[in-house]
Design a protein around this motif. Structure first.
Motif, PDB file in Angstrom:
ATOM      1  N   PRO A 206      53.374  32.316  52.212  1.00 31.12           N
ATOM      2  CA  PRO A 206      53.873  33.526  51.560  1.00 31.12           C
ATOM      3  C   PRO A 206      54.502  34.489  52.551  1.00 31.12           C
ATOM      4  CG  PRO A 206      51.509  33.678  51.848  1.00 31.12           C
ATOM      5  CD  PRO A 206      51.901  32.301  52.302  1.00 31.12           C
ATOM      6  N   HIS A 207      55.381  35.328  52.036  1.00 28.28           N
ATOM      7  CA  HIS A 207      55.965  36.400  52.830  1.00 28.28           C
ATOM      8  C   HIS A 207      55.071  37.636  52.798  1.00 28.28           C
ATOM      9  CE1 HIS A 207      59.091  38.584  54.868  1.00 28.28           C
ATOM     10  NE2 HIS A 207      59.231  39.453  53.897  1.00 28.28           N
ATOM     11  N   VAL A 208      54.304  37.763  51.707  1.00 29.91           N
ATOM     12  CA  VAL A 208      53.397  38.894  51.520  1.00 29.91           C
ATOM     13  C   VAL A 208      52.069  38.376  50.991  1.00 29.91           C
ATOM     14  CG1 VAL A 208      53.004  41.082  50.327  1.00 29.91           C
ATOM     15  CG2 VAL A 208      55.330  40.414  50.961  1.00 29.91           C
ATOM     16  N   MET A 209      50.983  38.851  51.567  1.00 27.94           N
ATOM     17  CA  MET A 209      49.654  38.545  51.053  1.00 27.94           C
ATOM     18  C   MET A 209      49.040  39.828  50.500  1.00 27.94           C
ATOM     19  SD  MET A 209      47.324  36.260  50.440  1.00 27.94           S
ATOM     20  CE  MET A 209      47.811  34.862  51.469  1.00 27.94           C
ATOM     21  N   VAL A 210      48.664  39.798  49.232  1.00 27.71           N
ATOM     22  CA  VAL A 210      48.007  40.931  48.588  1.00 27.71           C
ATOM     23  C   VAL A 210      46.507  40.730  48.727  1.00 27.71           C
ATOM     24  CG1 VAL A 210      47.718  42.234  46.447  1.00 27.71           C
ATOM     25  CG2 VAL A 210      49.921  41.163  46.975  1.00 27.71           C
ATOM     26  N   VAL A 211      45.845  41.703  49.342  1.00 26.92           N
ATOM     27  CA  VAL A 211      44.422  41.577  49.659  1.00 26.92           C
ATOM     28  C   VAL A 211      43.636  42.647  48.903  1.00 26.92           C
ATOM     29  CG1 VAL A 211      42.697  41.674  51.500  1.00 26.92           C
ATOM     30  CG2 VAL A 211      44.935  40.644  51.938  1.00 26.92           C
ATOM     31  N   SER A 212      42.668  42.229  48.123  1.00 30.16           N
ATOM     32  CA  SER A 212      41.801  43.179  47.430  1.00 30.16           C
ATOM     33  C   SER A 212      40.611  43.518  48.324  1.00 30.16           C
ATOM     34  CB  SER A 212      41.302  42.595  46.113  1.00 30.16           C
ATOM     35  OG  SER A 212      40.578  41.403  46.345  1.00 30.16           O
ATOM     36  N   ILE A 213      40.192  44.792  48.274  1.00 25.39           N
ATOM     37  CA  ILE A 213      39.028  45.205  49.064  1.00 25.39           C
ATOM     38  C   ILE A 213      37.750  44.628  48.464  1.00 25.39           C
ATOM     39  CG2 ILE A 213      37.620  47.207  49.701  1.00 25.39           C
ATOM     40  CD1 ILE A 213      40.153  48.706  50.314  1.00 25.39           C
ATOM     41  N   ASP A 214      37.640  44.641  47.143  1.00 23.65           N
ATOM     42  CA  ASP A 214      36.526  43.963  46.492  1.00 23.65           C
ATOM     43  C   ASP A 214      36.972  43.513  45.108  1.00 23.65           C
ATOM     44  OD1 ASP A 214      36.024  46.065  44.555  1.00 23.65           O
ATOM     45  OD2 ASP A 214      34.998  47.172  46.135  1.00 23.65           O
TER      46      ASP A 214
END
Length: 301
Positions: A206-214
Motif C-alpha cells: 500500500p501507499h498509505v496504511m490506516v492505523v486504528s489506535i484501538d
C-alpha cells in the motif's frame, strides 16, 4: 400463488413456498452458483430461507459489500473448524468480520505461532474444497440467544454467530491468514475476497496504511480506507488488537504514509497524516487527505 418481485421490477409467480436459492436457480444457474444470501423485504437471510408469502426478493452475491461481509463472516467459521481439527485443545471464544477480513479468538493451552498459520490455511483450503454445508439450526427457544445471534452448524460443531452465512464452503476460495497475536488468549487474523484477483490486489504494497489506535475506531478507520481507495489511493487498514506503537513501527519500515485514527479523529471526522520517517503533516478532513496524497511529490517519500 406466491408472487416474487425482483429488483428490476419484474414479477415471478410460484405455486408453492420456495427458498432464496430456488428463486436464484429459477433466474439462472450462474446466479444460483454465485448466491451467498438473499434479501426478503429488505432483510438479509440465508439462501435456505423459505419464502411463504408475496415478497420483494433480491439475490446477494460476493460482488456487493453485504455479500463480501458474509464471505468473511463464514471464513471465520471455517478458520475455527480448521484450528479445532489441528489443535484440539484450542477453544473458540469469538469470531468476527474486521475491515478487509476477519478474525477468530481462541483460548489455548499451548500458544500457536506464525509458523502454524500456513498449516491452518492449508487445512482451510482443504475444507473449502471438501464443500461442507453451513446451516442455520432452528432452536426451540430463540429468545435465549443474544439479539441477532443464531446457531449455525459447520462440520460436527455448532457456533453461536451473526448470520447470514454462505450455504457451502466451496464459495470460500480467495482467502489468506496473515497474523497471530496473544499467548493463552490468541487471535488469528485473515482476509477474504470474492476472487483471487482481488486477493492479489490486496497483497500489493500500500501507499498509505490506516492505523486504528484501538478497536473502537475500527469502523471509521475502514471507512477512511475505502474512501482513499475510491479516489485512487492504494490504501490498507491495520485494525488489529495490537498496541498502536507496534503497528506504526511495523508499517514505517515499508509504507510511505501512515494515517492514524484515534478518538479525536473519529469524533471530528478527520485524519492525522504522517510519513514513514515520522514527519507530521497534521490533521485534515478525509477528502482533503485524499487530494493531498495524490498531489505530485506526495506519491513517494
Amino acid at each position: 400463488m406466491i408472487k416474487i418481485t425482483l429488483p428490476d421490477g419484474s414479477l415471478r409467480e410460484y405455486d408453492q413456498p420456495l427458498s432464496v436459492h430456488e428463486v436464484a436457480a429459477s433466474i439462472g444457474p450462474g446466479l444460483a452458483n454465485a448466491a451467498v444470501a438473499g434479501r426478503v423485504e429488505g432483510a438479509l437471510v440465508d439462501c435456505e430461507f423459505m419464502i411463504k408469502a408475496n415478497a420483494r426478493v433480491s439475490i446477494v452475491t460476493p460482488r456487493e459489500p453485504d455479500g463480501l461481509e458474509i464471505l468473511r463472516r463464514s471464513c471465520s467459521l471455517m478458520l475455527a473448524m480448521a484450528v479445532k481439527q489441528l489443535h484440539s485443545h484450542a477453544q473458540m471464544r469469538t469470531g468476527s468480520v474486521l475491515g478487509d477480513g476477519f478474525f477468530c479468538e481462541f483460548a489455548v493451552e499451548r500458544p500457536l505461532t506464525s509458523t502454524d498459520l500456513p498449516l491452518i490455511e492449508a487445512r482451510m483450503q482443504s475444507l473449502a474444497a471438501t464443500n461442507h454445508s453451513i446451516r442455520r439450526r432452528e432452536t426451540p427457544s430463540p429468545s435465549m440467544h443474544p439479539e441477532h445471534l443464531s446457531v449455525y452448524r459447520l462440520g460436527d460443531s455448532e457456533y453461536l454467530t451473526t448470520g447470514p452465512h454462505v450455504p457451502t464452503t466451496k464459495v470460500l476460495q480467495a482467502f489468506a491468514l496473515d497474523h497471530i497475536s496473544g499467548t493463552l488468549q490468541q487471535r488469528i487474523y485473515g482476509t477474504c475476497w470474492s476472487s483471487h484477483q482481488e486477493l492479489q490486489q490486496w497483497r500489493l504494497p500500500p501507499h498509505v496504511m490506516v492505523v486504528s489506535i484501538d478497536e473502537r475506531q475500527a469502523t471509521y478507520a475502514q471507512s477512511v480506507t475505502e474512501t482513499l481507495r475510491r479516489t485512487g489511493v492504494r490504501a490498507a487498514a491495520d485494525l488489529r488488537h495490537e498496541k498502536v506503537g507496534y503497528k506504526i513501527r511495523q508499517h514505517s519500515q515499508t509504507v510511505p504514509y501512515l494515517i492514524v485514527i484515534g478518538e479525536k479523529e473519529q469524533a471530528g471526522g478527520f485524519v492525522s497524516v504522517r510519513s514513514r520517517t515520522g514527519e507530521d503533516f497534521g490533521r485534515m478532513k478525509v477528502e482533503a487527505a485524499c487530494e493531498w496524497l495524490k498531489q505530485p511529490g506526495n506519491e513517494h517519500v
